[in-house]
Design a protein around this motif. Structure first.
Motif, PDB file in Angstrom:
ATOM      1  N   ALA A   1      28.619   6.106  87.344  1.00  0.00           N
ATOM      2  CA  ALA A   1      29.386   6.580  86.896  1.00  0.00           C
ATOM      3  C   ALA A   1      31.134   5.969  88.137  1.00  0.00           C
ATOM      4  N   VAL A   2      30.578   6.066  89.223  1.00  0.00           N
ATOM      5  CA  VAL A   2      31.072   5.369  90.287  1.00  0.00           C
ATOM      6  C   VAL A   2      31.771   4.262  90.177  1.00  0.00           C
ATOM      7  N   ALA A   3      30.342   3.571  89.984  1.00  0.00           N
ATOM      8  CA  ALA A   3      31.331   2.041  89.886  1.00  0.00           C
ATOM      9  C   ALA A   3      31.841   1.771  88.419  1.00  0.00           C
ATOM     10  N   GLY A   4      31.910   2.452  87.412  1.00  0.00           N
ATOM     11  CA  GLY A   4      33.071   2.580  86.189  1.00  0.00           C
ATOM     12  C   GLY A   4      33.836   3.014  86.538  1.00  0.00           C
ATOM     13  N   GLY A   5      34.214   3.862  87.788  1.00  0.00           N
ATOM     14  CA  GLY A   5      36.039   4.537  87.826  1.00  0.00           C
ATOM     15  C   GLY A   5      35.664   6.026  87.962  1.00  0.00           C
ATOM     16  N   ALA A   6      34.931   6.650  88.278  1.00  0.00           N
ATOM     17  CA  ALA A   6      34.741   7.906  88.753  1.00  0.00           C
ATOM     18  C   ALA A   6      34.720   8.309  90.359  1.00  0.00           C
ATOM     19  N   ARG A   7      36.145   9.336  90.499  1.00  0.00           N
ATOM     20  CA  ARG A   7      36.043   9.577  91.664  1.00  0.00           C
ATOM     21  C   ARG A   7      36.373  10.626  91.444  1.00  0.00           C
ATOM     22  N   PHE A   8      35.869  12.008  90.845  1.00  0.00           N
ATOM     23  CA  PHE A   8      35.828  12.678  91.028  1.00  0.00           C
ATOM     24  C   PHE A   8      34.095  14.053  90.973  1.00  0.00           C
ATOM     25  N   VAL A   9      33.741  14.001  91.295  1.00  0.00           N
ATOM     26  CA  VAL A   9      32.916  14.402  90.645  1.00  0.00           C
ATOM     27  C   VAL A   9      32.180  16.317  91.072  1.00  0.00           C
ATOM     28  N   TRP A  10      32.027  16.795  90.052  1.00  0.00           N
ATOM     29  CA  TRP A  10      31.307  18.639  90.148  1.00  0.00           C
ATOM     30  C   TRP A  10      29.655  18.786  89.867  1.00  0.00           C
ATOM     31  N   LEU A  11      29.098  18.560  91.216  1.00  0.00           N
ATOM     32  CA  LEU A  11      28.443  18.856  91.229  1.00  0.00           C
ATOM     33  C   LEU A  11      27.839  20.587  90.823  1.00  0.00           C
ATOM     34  N   ARG A  12      26.939  20.959  89.265  1.00  0.00           N
ATOM     35  CA  ARG A  12      27.304  22.006  88.360  1.00  0.00           C
ATOM     36  C   ARG A  12      25.791  22.724  88.893  1.00  0.00           C
ATOM     37  N   ASP A  13      24.498  22.187  88.426  1.00  0.00           N
ATOM     38  CA  ASP A  13      22.885  21.621  88.545  1.00  0.00           C
ATOM     39  C   ASP A  13      22.308  23.194  88.937  1.00  0.00           C
ATOM     40  N   ARG A  14      23.255  23.897  88.915  1.00  0.00           N
ATOM     41  CA  ARG A  14      22.630  25.386  89.199  1.00  0.00           C
ATOM     42  C   ARG A  14      21.341  25.681  89.724  1.00  0.00           C
ATOM     43  N   ASP A  15      20.328  25.210  88.774  1.00  0.00           N
ATOM     44  CA  ASP A  15      19.814  25.859  88.702  1.00  0.00           C
ATOM     45  C   ASP A  15      17.603  25.877  90.003  1.00  0.00           C
ATOM     46  N   LEU A  16      19.140  23.978  91.224  1.00  0.00           N
ATOM     47  CA  LEU A  16      18.591  23.564  91.553  1.00  0.00           C
ATOM     48  C   LEU A  16      18.054  24.665  93.321  1.00  0.00           C
ATOM     49  N   ASP A  17      16.805  24.862  94.014  1.00  0.00           N
ATOM     50  CA  ASP A  17      16.614  25.300  94.838  1.00  0.00           C
ATOM     51  C   ASP A  17      17.791  24.877  96.456  1.00  0.00           C
ATOM     52  N   ARG A  18      18.137  25.551  97.133  1.00  0.00           N
ATOM     53  CA  ARG A  18      19.051  25.411  98.404  1.00  0.00           C
ATOM     54  C   ARG A  18      19.177  24.032  98.924  1.00  0.00           C
TER      55      ARG A  18
END
Length: 205
Positions: free
Chosen positions: A26-43
């Protein structure tokens, strides 16, 4: 504050590839703003993933916001935090106190009234959802539509349209006054996230 018009929302369960690989594309395609969701991961796992994503975004001047965890955002040096509607207005103020004036504070809103309140509390941007029908937002009622998006954008805080966004309606969201769109499935689930991201960026700019 000028933000990139495409906010990519992570979803490792729905992604067609490993999440880090998907975000790299996605970054290679031009993404410059990312929201890390994935709240179920351990810390620990979420911390490691966040650091990996920062490593992908920093070389291109991109920004990572961590969903719902102000402490983690501060610990890893993320550009900010994205708060759920359950955090409320007090959550916005607390995050600002914790992260400082330079941090990005985002907020998930589901009504025009919540957008207005978030802006008054000092949020830097907010998502409004669901704008269009979507299976990923079943608990938030019927689609709000472009009229609500237009009304929300009039309150001054940058608004990102979320929910049911695709290549056919992204430009309409911008024309309705949105600062941009937030996209999960349209980037995460495709076989070519780089190309998908590029199409969104082209539509929005």
């Amino acid at each position: 504050m000028t933000l990139p018009p495409l906010l990519v929302v992570t979803d490792r369960h729905g992604a067609a590839r490993p999440l880090t690989e998907t975000v790299r594309a996605a970054v290679a395609g031009g993404a410059r703003f990312v929201w890390l969701r994935d709240r179920d991961l351990d810390r620990d796992a979420r911390r490691d993933l966040a650091r990996d994503l920062i490593g992908l975004l920093q070389p291109v001047g991109g920004r990572l916001v961590v969903g719902g965890d102000t402490d983690l955002a501060a610990e890893i040096g993320a550009q900010g935090v994205h708060l759920s509607s359950s955090a409320g207005i007090d959550g916005i103020r607390a995050a600002r106190m914790a992260l400082g004036a330079a941090a990005l504070i985002g907020f998930s809103a589901h009504s025009v009234a919540e957008i207005a309140a978030a802006g008054a509390a000092g949020a830097d941007y907010a998502t409004l959802s669901p704008i269009f029908p979507t299976a990923s937002k079943p608990g938030y009622g019927p689609a709000l539509g472009l009229a609500s998006l237009r009304a929300a954008a009039a309150h001054g805080v940058p608004v990102f349209a979320l929910g049911g966004i695709d290549g056919g309606n992204a430009r309409a969201c911008r024309e309705a006054g949105a600062a941009g769109v937030a996209v999960m499935g349209g980037v995460m689930r495709g076989s070519d996230p780089r190309a998908a991201t590029g199409r969104f960026v082209a539509a929005l700019t």
